[in-house]
Design an enzyme around this catalytic site. Structure first.
Site, PDB file in Angstrom:
ATOM      1  N   HIS A 256      32.813  69.446  16.970  1.00 45.10           N
ATOM      2  CA  HIS A 256      33.307  70.418  18.186  1.00 45.10           C
ATOM      3  C   HIS A 256      32.024  70.668  19.143  1.00 45.10           C
ATOM      4  CE1 HIS A 256      35.236  72.983  20.758  1.00 45.10           C
ATOM      5  NE2 HIS A 256      36.438  72.275  20.349  1.00 45.10           N
ATOM      6  N   GLU A 311      42.063  68.782  15.527  1.00 46.58           N
ATOM      7  CA  GLU A 311      42.955  67.471  15.567  1.00 46.58           C
ATOM      8  C   GLU A 311      42.841  67.113  14.215  1.00 46.58           C
ATOM      9  OE1 GLU A 311      44.154  67.092  17.949  1.00 46.58           O
ATOM     10  OE2 GLU A 311      43.039  66.329  19.539  1.00 46.58           O
TER      11      GLU A 311
HETATM   12  N1  ACO Z   1      31.144  62.299  12.855  1.00 49.12           N
HETATM   13  C1  ACO Z   1      29.977  61.811  12.893  1.00 49.12           C
HETATM   14  N2  ACO Z   1      29.041  62.383  13.585  1.00 49.12           N
HETATM   15  C2  ACO Z   1      29.206  63.535  14.436  1.00 49.12           C
HETATM   16  C3  ACO Z   1      30.676  63.991  14.685  1.00 49.12           C
HETATM   17  C4  ACO Z   1      31.673  63.326  13.884  1.00 49.12           C
HETATM   18  N3  ACO Z   1      32.918  63.560  13.776  1.00 49.12           N
HETATM   19  N4  ACO Z   1      30.574  64.871  15.704  1.00 49.12           N
HETATM   20  C5  ACO Z   1      29.271  64.997  16.186  1.00 49.12           C
HETATM   21  N5  ACO Z   1      28.708  64.155  15.386  1.00 49.12           N
HETATM   22  C6  ACO Z   1      26.977  63.782  15.679  1.00 49.12           C
HETATM   23  C7  ACO Z   1      26.744  63.394  16.882  1.00 49.12           C
HETATM   24  O1  ACO Z   1      26.771  61.868  17.070  1.00 49.12           O
HETATM   25  C8  ACO Z   1      25.187  63.860  17.077  1.00 49.12           C
HETATM   26  O2  ACO Z   1      24.515  62.900  16.357  1.00 49.12           O
HETATM   27  P1  ACO Z   1      22.959  62.602  16.952  1.00 49.12           P
HETATM   28  O3  ACO Z   1      22.449  64.186  17.199  1.00 49.12           O
HETATM   29  O4  ACO Z   1      22.273  61.789  15.949  1.00 49.12           O
HETATM   30  O5  ACO Z   1      23.260  62.105  18.381  1.00 49.12           O
HETATM   31  C9  ACO Z   1      25.422  65.063  16.479  1.00 49.12           C
HETATM   32  O6  ACO Z   1      26.255  65.098  15.516  1.00 49.12           O
HETATM   33  C10 ACO Z   1      25.620  66.555  17.352  1.00 49.12           C
HETATM   34  O7  ACO Z   1      27.084  66.134  18.033  1.00 49.12           O
HETATM   35  P2  ACO Z   1      27.580  67.238  18.993  1.00 49.12           P
HETATM   36  O8  ACO Z   1      26.384  67.591  20.006  1.00 49.12           O
HETATM   37  O9  ACO Z   1      27.933  68.412  18.157  1.00 49.12           O
HETATM   38  O10 ACO Z   1      28.828  66.586  19.408  1.00 49.12           O
HETATM   39  P3  ACO Z   1      29.255  66.454  21.085  1.00 49.12           P
HETATM   40  O11 ACO Z   1      29.337  68.009  21.583  1.00 49.12           O
HETATM   41  O12 ACO Z   1      28.622  65.677  21.829  1.00 49.12           O
HETATM   42  O13 ACO Z   1      30.889  65.838  20.487  1.00 49.12           O
HETATM   43  C11 ACO Z   1      32.794  65.803  19.654  1.00 49.12           C
HETATM   44  C12 ACO Z   1      31.813  66.818  20.313  1.00 49.12           C
HETATM   45  C13 ACO Z   1      33.186  64.839  20.874  1.00 49.12           C
HETATM   46  C14 ACO Z   1      34.335  66.833  19.439  1.00 49.12           C
HETATM   47  C15 ACO Z   1      32.434  65.192  18.390  1.00 49.12           C
HETATM   48  O14 ACO Z   1      32.129  66.081  17.603  1.00 49.12           O
HETATM   49  C16 ACO Z   1      33.111  63.822  17.905  1.00 49.12           C
HETATM   50  O15 ACO Z   1      33.034  62.809  18.430  1.00 49.12           O
HETATM   51  N6  ACO Z   1      33.964  64.293  16.996  1.00 49.12           N
HETATM   52  C17 ACO Z   1      35.155  63.356  16.549  1.00 49.12           C
HETATM   53  C18 ACO Z   1      36.384  63.154  17.532  1.00 49.12           C
HETATM   54  C19 ACO Z   1      37.064  64.396  17.372  1.00 49.12           C
HETATM   55  O16 ACO Z   1      37.395  64.821  16.302  1.00 49.12           O
HETATM   56  N7  ACO Z   1      37.407  64.788  18.519  1.00 49.12           N
HETATM   57  C20 ACO Z   1      38.534  65.982  18.662  1.00 49.12           C
HETATM   58  C21 ACO Z   1      37.752  67.290  19.112  1.00 49.12           C
HETATM   59  S1  ACO Z   1      38.793  68.810  19.267  1.00 49.12           S
HETATM   60  C22 ACO Z   1      39.719  68.556  20.648  1.00 49.12           C
HETATM   61  O17 ACO Z   1      39.064  67.974  21.551  1.00 49.12           O
HETATM   62  C23 ACO Z   1      40.872  69.136  20.943  1.00 49.12           C
END
Ligand code: ACO
Length: 365
Positions: A256, A311
């Protein structure tokens, strides 16, 4: 003035709101001076919508008035039904919902600034639109809304064609309350951007819905069930998830932008899902997948605490009450419409949202 660059607008504050506090460090969610978790346990969809729109929980008379207004406006205009009927069945639910919502933008919704009357009329119609399209795709006759049922019970009734179980209404109500509002998430932000240009309520909501559809936002829960089905067994959880992470893929239902600890909505929904699921092997597998996912994310992304998000357990709750995957994101839209509308009412009084970009192309000679 020097420009601040923040890709994804992380840590950028672009609005002041009275609606909610999302405390990502401590895993807390407040809707206007109330814990969202308590609202989900002790109040109804309509009461919490009243809180967000009018600023306080309703007394009995106020609640009755809101219930009556919502239930009286559930019917869709005939031209919207005709248009939905014309959409081919292989067009997904969210795309059809987006089209149906945009068609609602007749004279009733043209006035600026948006009014509470418009907000109530729109919120009343979103479940009907979802249920109408769902029935058409399933090949059933659409079930007309009832005026004697609450918002959530009527939604389930229109989807299932029978009086819903009280336990299912309570569980869905809790989910819908917990997802009514959540600060400047991507869809709410999209809605506020459009409202800040003084465009109408329906245009703002259509933009928000388009953002919600994406799998990184509201489109995630059906991908959670797909992931769990693809994993199929406890033994396969670790190799399956490890190979995804090695390939640079994301695990759905985890991570998140704001929460650096457990998402409080996921915590509340996990309790509800647990109660509903009983000894369902799917749920047992899901909790195993969660534990393995959390461990692997710690290994692969040690510098970023990634936890279970709303989710993951939204999928479990909706599955437990018998809603198919195709209804997960549309059901999220049923609830988030309340928060979108509240934000749009706020943003209508604000400044146009207009950030900048850094040019990385070439300059002409
Ligand atoms: N699985 C694997 N890797 C992840 C995940 C995940 N679920 N979430 C974040 N990361 C990784 C990113 O790729 C990033 O890697 P990097 O530093 O090597 O580039 C690192 O962890 C940090 O990511 P964040 O900055 O915390 O992620 P961001 O804020 O950009 O995105 C998001 C947030 C879109 C929710 C992301 O965590 C994600 O894609 N999760 C999966 C999809 C999901 O479940 N979405 C629902 C969210 S809740 C809602 O919207 C109601």
């Amino acid at each position: 003035m020097e420009n601040i660059v923040s890709l994804g607008l992380e840590n950028v504050v672009v609005a002041q709101t009275d609606l909610s506090l999302v405390d990502g460090q401590n895993g807390l969610l407040v809707y206007r001076n109330h814990w969202a978790r308590d609202l989900a346990l002790h109040h109804t969809f309509e009461e919490v919508a009243h809180l967000l729109w009018y600023g306080h929980l309703p007394d009995q008379a106020e609640l009755a008035a809101l219930q009556e207004k919502l239930s009286a406006q559930r019917e869709l205009p005939a031209y919207v039904k005709t248009a939905i009927d014309a959409i081919p069945h292989d067009v997904d639910m969210m795309s059809a919902l987006r089209t149906g919502l945009s068609l609602l933008g007749g004279p009733e919704f043209a006035a600026w600034p948006p009014t509470l009357g418009q907000v109530i009329s729109l919120t009343a119609k979103v479940p009907t639109l979802v249920a109408y399209r769902y029935a058409r795709i399933a090949g059933h006759a659409p079930i007309a809304p009832r005026t004697d049922l609450g918002h959530t019970a009527n939604y389930l009734y229109m989807l299932k064609g029978e009086e819903p179980l009280a336990a299912h209404v309570r569980a869905l109500d809790a989910y819908l309350i917990l997802t009514q509002e959540h600060g400047l998430n991507a869809s709410t932000f999209a809605g506020r951007v459009v409202a800040s240009t003084r465009s109408d309520l329906i245009s703002s909501i259509t933009a928000a819905l388009g953002a919600l559809k994406g799998p990184l936002h509201g489109g995630a829960p059906s991908e959670v069930t797909e992931m769990i089905e693809a994993i199929g067994s406890k033994e396969n959880a670790e190799p399956w998830m490890r190979s995804r992470l090695e390939a640079g893929d994301r695990l759905m239902g985890f991570g998140h932008r704001v929460y650096r600890t457990y998402d409080p909505r996921a915590k509340a929904l996990s309790i509800i899902a647990n109660e509903l699921a009983g000894d369902d092997p799917w749920f047992e597998l899901a909790t195993h997948v969660e534990a393995v996912g959390l461990r692997l994310l710690q290994e692969f992304k040690p510098n970023r605490p990634l936890n279970t998000n709303v989710e993951f357990y939204a999928a479990a709750v909706m599955r437990a009450i018998g809603l198919p995957d195709s209804l997960f994101t549309p059901s999220f839209a049923v609830s988030r419409t309340v928060g979108w509308c509240a934000h749009i009412l706020e943003a209508a009084a604000g400044r146009i949202i207009r950030p900048q970009s850094t040019y990385t192309g070439q300059m002409p000679e």
